[in-house]
Design an enzyme around this catalytic site. Structure first.
Site, PDB file in Angstrom:
ATOM      1  CG  HIS A  67       0.057 -12.332  -4.808  1.00  0.00           C
ATOM      2  ND1 HIS A  67      -1.251 -12.656  -5.073  1.00  0.00           N
ATOM      3  CD2 HIS A  67       0.014 -11.549  -3.698  1.00  0.00           C
ATOM      4  CE1 HIS A  67      -2.041 -12.093  -4.177  1.00  0.00           C
ATOM      5  NE2 HIS A  67      -1.298 -11.426  -3.326  1.00  0.00           N
ATOM      6  CG  HIS A  69       1.432  -8.276  -0.204  1.00  0.00           C
ATOM      7  ND1 HIS A  69       0.426  -7.431  -0.609  1.00  0.00           N
ATOM      8  CD2 HIS A  69       0.939  -9.526  -0.340  1.00  0.00           C
ATOM      9  CE1 HIS A  69      -0.643  -8.134  -0.947  1.00  0.00           C
ATOM     10  NE2 HIS A  69      -0.359  -9.416  -0.806  1.00  0.00           N
ATOM     11  CG  LEU A  70       8.291  -3.822  -2.718  1.00  0.00           C
ATOM     12  CD1 LEU A  70       9.197  -5.022  -2.938  1.00  0.00           C
ATOM     13  CD2 LEU A  70       8.344  -2.899  -3.934  1.00  0.00           C
ATOM     14  NE  ARG A  71       3.440  -6.158   4.128  1.00  0.00           N
ATOM     15  CZ  ARG A  71       2.244  -6.663   3.856  1.00  0.00           C
ATOM     16  NH1 ARG A  71       1.408  -6.015   3.055  1.00  0.00           N
ATOM     17  NH2 ARG A  71       1.865  -7.804   4.384  1.00  0.00           N
ATOM     18  CG  ASN A 101      -1.419  -4.462  -0.158  1.00  0.00           C
ATOM     19  OD1 ASN A 101      -0.429  -4.664  -0.860  1.00  0.00           O
ATOM     20  ND2 ASN A 101      -1.716  -5.232   0.870  1.00  0.00           N
ATOM     21  CG  ASP A 159      -4.088  -9.218  -2.990  1.00  0.00           C
ATOM     22  OD1 ASP A 159      -5.020 -10.017  -3.067  1.00  0.00           O
ATOM     23  OD2 ASP A 159      -3.077  -9.421  -2.300  1.00  0.00           O
ATOM     24  CG  HIS A 239      -4.694 -15.309  -2.714  1.00  0.00           C
ATOM     25  ND1 HIS A 239      -6.039 -15.127  -2.852  1.00  0.00           N
ATOM     26  CD2 HIS A 239      -4.181 -14.100  -2.354  1.00  0.00           C
ATOM     27  CE1 HIS A 239      -6.333 -13.870  -2.569  1.00  0.00           C
ATOM     28  NE2 HIS A 239      -5.227 -13.227  -2.287  1.00  0.00           N
ATOM     29  CG  ASP A 325      -0.615 -13.606  -0.576  1.00  0.00           C
ATOM     30  OD1 ASP A 325      -0.308 -12.394  -0.543  1.00  0.00           O
ATOM     31  OD2 ASP A 325      -1.695 -14.038  -0.132  1.00  0.00           O
ATOM     32  CG  HIS A 329       2.394  -8.867   8.555  1.00  0.00           C
ATOM     33  ND1 HIS A 329       1.849  -7.628   8.292  1.00  0.00           N
ATOM     34  CD2 HIS A 329       1.650  -9.755   7.857  1.00  0.00           C
ATOM     35  CE1 HIS A 329       0.804  -7.775   7.480  1.00  0.00           C
ATOM     36  NE2 HIS A 329       0.676  -9.053   7.186  1.00  0.00           N
TER      37      HIS A 329
HETATM   38 ZN   LIG Z   1      -5.133 -11.352  -1.598  1.00  0.00          ZN
END
Ligand SMILES: [Zn+2]
Length: 449
Positions: A67, A69-71, A101, A159, A239, A325, A329
């Site tokens: 999990h 988030h590679l952005r 996402n 996600d 999560h 996760d 940011h």
């Molecule tokens: Zn999530």
């Protein structure tokens, strides 16, 4: 890869849960693969071999993150494949799964193909894409799941957003059996609470923030489990954050429903009190800076009872894996009011400090749920193990080493973690990917390899 000479990692305490090994041993890496595990000193070196001393340290298979988030594409100012890779190796992760996402979303083969190519050229770790469940992650129409499977995705998820429609979720789970891919639903029933800031409870009331109750998560997990029951589909719950969710998943497993689950390091280690920004302490008086937006995430940090239930779920096998996760940011997404702040914290580099350092969870269990657990969910027998013939993804750990979490030590492009500017216990000293040493902390072992 930077190091192609055969390597012997000497005298480490080798912990490989896939083989039930916990012993002092040497490990031999050659041609990108693990060649063998020997008694200490038994391996004869040739001239062109490198020797790496791991005395008094832990040697384990590289971690696998389900999990991240590679952005990328679309938000490269937060993270890109190169910086995600730099964060991963510092945290001991040699394989990471990229959540879809992105902008555009990973909902068709051409977008997935482009990302895969980019990752192969820009990253030192293995990056495995996860495809979207619905087109544009909007929840209205299924994405071309077979096309995504052919493009190499390892799971399907919207996600960041839940699949709110039970009909859509039923269809996705029906197809998942054919594809052999898990459906990973962000469990958050927005029909119950649409807008919220943190866990519902005394801390939210104290701070005047909007809460979301545990049931918003457990209701949706219960729904998804019932849909997995009638479809025979393959459900993976990311999560997990509440005691009720753990109990529902435990019961579903006892009924042989095809469900697996993951928990984040921060939900295992931290509680809602961390929102005060005082490292879990409750302040006597609230000041103007009464909260830490780096403790805002979805699902939110919960109560101590929930945290204890998550650890119990990890220990008894209800929860199969630890997934970070990792959600980078920019400062501008976090230096604002708590309500305006984006959800998420970075997680790759702090997985060990949170689980072993703060939560004091057994090291062998943590290693197991970061290797054997995710490996089984991905169905890839070549990673997460030190069996001869496996990929030579190996890490060297000192669970007692203390390091300072700051811009100089973090590899991620973002710094949004409540551990920022503090000392963390538990460090990855070296990371090998496919037999090449990609990372060492403070030049650890530099004279040897
Ligand atoms: Zn999530």
């Amino acid at each position: 890869m930077k190091q192609q000479r055969p390597i012997v990692i000497r005298n480490g305490r080798v912990i490989d849960p896939s083989q039930g090994i916990d012993a002092i041993a040497d490990i031999v890496l050659m041609d990108g693969l693990v060649i063998g595990i020997d008694s200490p000193g038994a391996t004869q070196l040739s001239n062109d071999w490198s020797e790496f001393d791991a005395s008094d340290k832990i040697v384990a298979p590289g971690f696998i993150d389900l999990h991240t988030h590679l952005r990328t594409p679309g938000q490269e100012w937060k993270e890109d494949p190169k910086t995600a890779s730099e964060a991963a190796v510092r945290g001991g992760f040699t394989t990471i799964c990229a959540m879809p996402n992105t902008y555009p979303a990973q909902d068709n083969a051409s977008v997935v193909g482009e990302l895969t190519q980019r990752c192969a050229s820009e990253s030192d770790v293995r990056i495995r894409p996860i495809g979207a469940i619905t087109k544009g992650r909007k929840g209205h129409e299924l994405a071309p799941m077979h096309e995504l499977a052919d493009a190499g995705v390892v799971g399907l998820s919207d996600d960041g957003d839940p699949v709110m429609s039970p009909h859509m979720m039923r269809q996705a789970l029906t197809y998942s059996s054919d594809l052999g891919l898990p459906i990973i639903n962000h469990a958050e029933d927005r029909g119950l609470v649409a807008d919220w800031d943190m866990n519902e409870g005394a801390v939210a009331t104290h701070l005047g923030l909007r809460g979301i109750p545990n049931s918003a998560e457990s209701m949706m997990i219960a729904r998804d489990i019932e849909l997995a029951r009638i479809t025979g589909g393959r459900l993976h719950v990311p999560h997990v954050s509440t005691a009720e969710s753990v109990e529902i998943i435990r019961r579903a497993k006892s009924e042989s429903i095809n469900v697996t689950a993951e928990v984040t390091p921060h939900h295992l280690a931290l509680t809602e009190e961390w929102v005060y920004g005082e490292r879990g302490n409750v302040p006597m008086v609230l000041h103007a800076n009464a909260y830490d937006s780096n403790a805002k995430m979805a699902p939110p940090l919960r109560s101590e009872d929930d945290r204890v239930a998550l650890i119990k779920g990890l220990e008894d096998g209800t929860i199969d894996a630890i997934g970070t996760d990792h959600a980078p940011h920019a400062d501008t997404d976090k230096v604002c009011t708590f309500t305006e702040a984006a959800n998420g914290i970075i997680g790759l580099e702090t997985a060990l400090p949170l689980t072993v350092g703060i939560a004091a969870i057994n090291l062998n269990l943590v290693i197991e749920r970061l290797t054997v657990g995710p490996r089984a969910i991905l169905g890839d027998g070549t990673i997460g193990t030190l069996k001869p013939g496996a990929k030579a993804d190996v890490i060297i750990i000192d669970p007692d080493a203390v390091w300072h979490v700051d811009r100089t030590t973090l590899g991620s492009k973002s710094h949004n973690t409540p551990l920022f500017a503090s000392n963390a216990k538990g460090r990855v000293l070296a990371t090998f990917v496919a037999g090449g040493k990609i990372w060492d902390a403070d030049g650890y072992g530099a004279s040897d390899a």
